[in-house]
Motif scaffolding. Structure first.
Motif, PDB file in Angstrom:
ATOM      1  N   ALA A  34       0.831  -1.209   0.000  1.00 18.94           N
ATOM      2  CA  ALA A  34       0.000   0.000   0.000  1.00 18.94           C
ATOM      3  C   ALA A  34       0.864   1.257   0.000  1.00 18.94           C
ATOM      4  O   ALA A  34       0.435   2.318  -0.457  1.00 18.94           O
ATOM      5  CB  ALA A  34      -0.917  -0.003   1.222  1.00 18.94           C
ATOM      6  N   LEU A  35       2.089   1.145   0.525  1.00 21.39           N
ATOM      7  CA  LEU A  35       3.042   2.256   0.573  1.00 21.39           C
ATOM      8  C   LEU A  35       4.407   1.727   0.155  1.00 21.39           C
ATOM      9  O   LEU A  35       4.852   0.687   0.665  1.00 21.39           O
ATOM     10  CB  LEU A  35       3.118   2.837   1.988  1.00 21.39           C
ATOM     11  CG  LEU A  35       4.224   3.862   2.258  1.00 21.39           C
ATOM     12  CD1 LEU A  35       3.971   5.151   1.472  1.00 21.39           C
ATOM     13  CD2 LEU A  35       4.334   4.169   3.752  1.00 21.39           C
ATOM     14  N   VAL A  36       5.064   2.429  -0.771  1.00 17.14           N
ATOM     15  CA  VAL A  36       6.413   2.040  -1.204  1.00 17.14           C
ATOM     16  C   VAL A  36       7.343   3.213  -0.939  1.00 17.14           C
ATOM     17  O   VAL A  36       7.096   4.334  -1.403  1.00 17.14           O
ATOM     18  CB  VAL A  36       6.455   1.656  -2.690  1.00 17.14           C
ATOM     19  CG1 VAL A  36       7.864   1.185  -3.070  1.00 17.14           C
ATOM     20  CG2 VAL A  36       5.431   0.569  -2.995  1.00 17.14           C
ATOM     21  N   VAL A  37       8.430   2.952  -0.195  1.00 17.19           N
ATOM     22  CA  VAL A  37       9.385   3.981   0.199  1.00 17.19           C
ATOM     23  C   VAL A  37      10.756   3.593  -0.332  1.00 17.19           C
ATOM     24  O   VAL A  37      11.168   2.430  -0.218  1.00 17.19           O
ATOM     25  CB  VAL A  37       9.447   4.116   1.738  1.00 17.19           C
ATOM     26  CG1 VAL A  37      10.446   5.196   2.138  1.00 17.19           C
ATOM     27  CG2 VAL A  37       8.072   4.415   2.313  1.00 17.19           C
ATOM     28  N   GLY A  38      11.484   4.551  -0.902  1.00 16.65           N
ATOM     29  CA  GLY A  38      12.830   4.241  -1.380  1.00 16.65           C
ATOM     30  C   GLY A  38      13.458   5.418  -2.084  1.00 16.65           C
ATOM     31  O   GLY A  38      12.834   6.477  -2.247  1.00 16.65           O
ATOM     32  N   GLY A  39      14.701   5.248  -2.496  1.00 15.26           N
ATOM     33  CA  GLY A  39      15.368   6.262  -3.299  1.00 15.26           C
ATOM     34  C   GLY A  39      14.706   6.367  -4.659  1.00 15.26           C
ATOM     35  O   GLY A  39      14.041   5.433  -5.120  1.00 15.26           O
ATOM     36  N   LEU A  57      12.726   8.847  -0.647  1.00 14.03           N
ATOM     37  CA  LEU A  57      13.465   9.087   0.586  1.00 14.03           C
ATOM     38  C   LEU A  57      14.356  10.318   0.474  1.00 14.03           C
ATOM     39  O   LEU A  57      15.133  10.453  -0.466  1.00 14.03           O
ATOM     40  CB  LEU A  57      14.336   7.875   0.943  1.00 14.03           C
ATOM     41  CG  LEU A  57      13.691   6.815   1.836  1.00 14.03           C
ATOM     42  CD1 LEU A  57      14.674   5.679   2.078  1.00 14.03           C
ATOM     43  CD2 LEU A  57      13.225   7.393   3.158  1.00 14.03           C
ATOM     44  N   GLY A  58      14.216  11.193   1.422  1.00 12.64           N
ATOM     45  CA  GLY A  58      15.106  12.323   1.649  1.00 12.64           C
ATOM     46  C   GLY A  58      15.396  12.307   3.133  1.00 12.64           C
ATOM     47  O   GLY A  58      15.968  11.336   3.640  1.00 12.64           O
ATOM     48  N   PRO A  59      14.964  13.321   3.882  1.00 14.13           N
ATOM     49  CA  PRO A  59      15.050  13.250   5.336  1.00 14.13           C
ATOM     50  C   PRO A  59      14.226  12.063   5.839  1.00 14.13           C
ATOM     51  O   PRO A  59      13.106  11.807   5.366  1.00 14.13           O
ATOM     52  CB  PRO A  59      14.453  14.590   5.785  1.00 14.13           C
ATOM     53  CG  PRO A  59      14.632  15.496   4.615  1.00 14.13           C
ATOM     54  CD  PRO A  59      14.481  14.628   3.404  1.00 14.13           C
ATOM     55  N   ALA A  61      12.931  11.324   8.914  1.00 15.89           N
ATOM     56  CA  ALA A  61      11.852  11.502   9.896  1.00 15.89           C
ATOM     57  C   ALA A  61      10.467  11.570   9.251  1.00 15.89           C
ATOM     58  O   ALA A  61       9.532  10.880   9.706  1.00 15.89           O
ATOM     59  CB  ALA A  61      12.125  12.730  10.759  1.00 15.89           C
ATOM     60  N   PRO A  62      10.240  12.385   8.194  1.00 15.00           N
ATOM     61  CA  PRO A  62       8.899  12.416   7.603  1.00 15.00           C
ATOM     62  C   PRO A  62       8.462  11.067   7.045  1.00 15.00           C
ATOM     63  O   PRO A  62       7.286  10.699   7.139  1.00 15.00           O
ATOM     64  CB  PRO A  62       9.035  13.461   6.483  1.00 15.00           C
ATOM     65  CG  PRO A  62      10.210  14.294   6.872  1.00 15.00           C
ATOM     66  CD  PRO A  62      11.146  13.356   7.572  1.00 15.00           C
ATOM     67  N   ALA A  63       9.415  10.315   6.448  1.00 14.21           N
ATOM     68  CA  ALA A  63       9.074   8.996   5.912  1.00 14.21           C
ATOM     69  C   ALA A  63       8.649   8.050   7.029  1.00 14.21           C
ATOM     70  O   ALA A  63       7.683   7.275   6.875  1.00 14.21           O
ATOM     71  CB  ALA A  63      10.263   8.427   5.147  1.00 14.21           C
ATOM     72  N   LEU A  64       9.344   8.122   8.175  1.00 14.59           N
ATOM     73  CA  LEU A  64       8.975   7.257   9.302  1.00 14.59           C
ATOM     74  C   LEU A  64       7.579   7.587   9.815  1.00 14.59           C
ATOM     75  O   LEU A  64       6.821   6.687  10.220  1.00 14.59           O
ATOM     76  CB  LEU A  64      10.004   7.396  10.425  1.00 14.59           C
ATOM     77  CG  LEU A  64      11.408   6.845  10.139  1.00 14.59           C
ATOM     78  CD1 LEU A  64      12.343   7.141  11.304  1.00 14.59           C
ATOM     79  CD2 LEU A  64      11.360   5.337   9.872  1.00 14.59           C
TER      80      LEU A  64
END
Length: 425
Positions: A34-39, A57-59, A61-64
């Protein structure tokens, strides 16, 4: 559940998009996310399911925070990373925030493993240090102290900066591995520190290996990573070549080492090094060491003692305090041995540059007040002891006496924690 997939730096097995640069993300993991996080490059290479939210992904904290929202709703999350995400990677931050029980980690090949594979060397005896978002000086000092080091780089801490710091350490070669796993852009180059410092490397660098190629194979290891810790220290004087017993005695060395606290990542100066016994002992404990000695025969003895104990000690032939200006990097700790009229000036010069500690050994009572004043003038908190010891010595008739050694004053100055930040790096 949070699934963390290492995309496999250096595997060259394909991403599912046909580029051949990364390992494929399992289709079942992608389809259910449902959510994909990465460079950005990881997200662009993967076939993301329709409707899945995408976070570049950058900073962190917001991704977490966004991941936490999905975890709270029991929605599946996919995190894409390079290589082995449990090796100086995002797994640590995710485990700290959400607990390791919520993670399904599927590692790829780390950049370190891939780089060593490219040059045909084993790496069970390599020391791995991260300079990504960290102080470069720790990585530099580890490279100085060990014959095989892998440095994970970052902005402001890349091959050029590492090379510039290591130019004076002339026996090292840097292997710069860029774009590992990309068949079109991958490059693995051997360069000298000076060559590395003179180039712009861009953002594609994966890892830098720092090698003493004469010792790159090393011995067969039982424990990987850091070299085996010495089984003892404050070695007997007979373990070192010295002239007319002009050597820091082991009782004095034991307390000096305790106050110096040499460790991996530290830089230690041994000023007025003589035989280099303190320098060698600090190097055996993992620190990078510079020994400063004014006599040519002393320089030769220090090098011979370092070779005999299998450690790296950089020797500077010159007389302190003037010779210290030739040392660009400030030390974490300094040992000052010997005496003479220049002792207060030497101690003060060392104390003004030491980041943590200066230890001074003296035989002459008359030198103590000036040395103590030099330490305090530089803002260090000073303490000290008079060391007197008697060693067991045999007598005829199978009996033993106590043989007194010469008393030695040991002073040490410690920089208060609040002021250590102001010392020039």
């Amino acid at each position: 559940m949070i699934t963390v997939v290492g995309t496999g730096t250096g595997t060259g097995t394909g991403t599912g998009t046909g580029t051949g640069a990364e390992a494929p993300v399992p289709p079942d993991v992608l389809a259910g996310a449902a959510l994909v996080v990465g460079g950005r490059r990881h997200l662009d290479a993967a076939r993301l399911p329709e409707g899945a939210e995408r976070i570049v992904l950058g900073p962190l904290a917001p991704a977490l925070e966004t991941i936490a929202e999905y975890v709270g709703k029991e929605l599946p999350v996919l995190v894409l990373a390079s290589g082995d995400p449990g090796f100086f990677g995002i797994v640590r931050a995710l485990a700290e925030r959400f607990g390791s029980g919520r993670l399904d980690v599927r590692p790829g090949v780390s950049s370190v493993a891939a780089a060593f594979a490219r040059i045909g060397l084993p790496w069970d005896d390599a020391v791995v240090v991260s300079a990504h978002g960290r102080d470069l000086r720790t990585a530099v000092n580890v490279c100085r102290a060990h014959p095989k080091t892998a440095v994970l780089t970052g902005p402001g801490a890349g091959p050029a900066e590492l090379g510039a710091a290591l130019i004076a350490d002339g026996d090292r070669v840097l292997v710069v591995a860029s774009a590992l796993g990309d068949p079109e852009r991958e490059r693995v180059e051997r360069v000298t520190p000076a060559e590395a410092a003179a180039r712009g490397w861009g953002t594609a660098v994966s890892v830098v290996l720092c090698l003493d190629e004469a010792r790159a194979l090393g011995a067969v290891r039982t424990v990987s990573g850091m070299p085996e810790r010495p089984s003892g220290w404050a070695l007997d004087e007979g373990e070192f070549a010295h002239r007319d017993s002009m050597i820091t005695k082991f009782e004095v060395r034991a307390l000096a080492l305790a106050r110096l606290g040499p460790r991996p990542g530290d830089l230690v100066w041994d000023v007025g090094a003589g035989s280099g016994s303190v320098a060698v002992e600090c190097a055996r404990l993992g620190a990078a060491v510079v020994a400063v000695e004014k006599t040519p025969d002393g320089v030769g003895r220090i090098r011979a003692n370092a070779d005999a104990h299998g450690v790296d000690v950089r020797v500077l032939h010159g007389e302190a305090p003037g010779a210290l200006s030739g040392l660009a990097d400030d030390p974490d700790a300094v040992f000052v041995g010997g005496g003479g009229r220049e002792l207060p000036a030497v101690v003060e010069a060392c104390a003004r540059r030491a980041r943590r500690t200066v230890v001074v050994a003296m035989a002459a009572l008359d030198r103590v007040p000036a040395a103590r004043q030099a330490l305090t003038n530089a803002g260090l908190r000073c303490d000290g002891v008079l060391l007197q010891s008697s060693r067991l010595a045999p007598l005829p008739g199978d009996v033993t006496r106590l043989a007194a050694t010469n008393p030695v004053f040991l002073l040490w100055g410690v920089r208060p924690p609040a002021s250590s930040e102001g010392v020039t790096a």
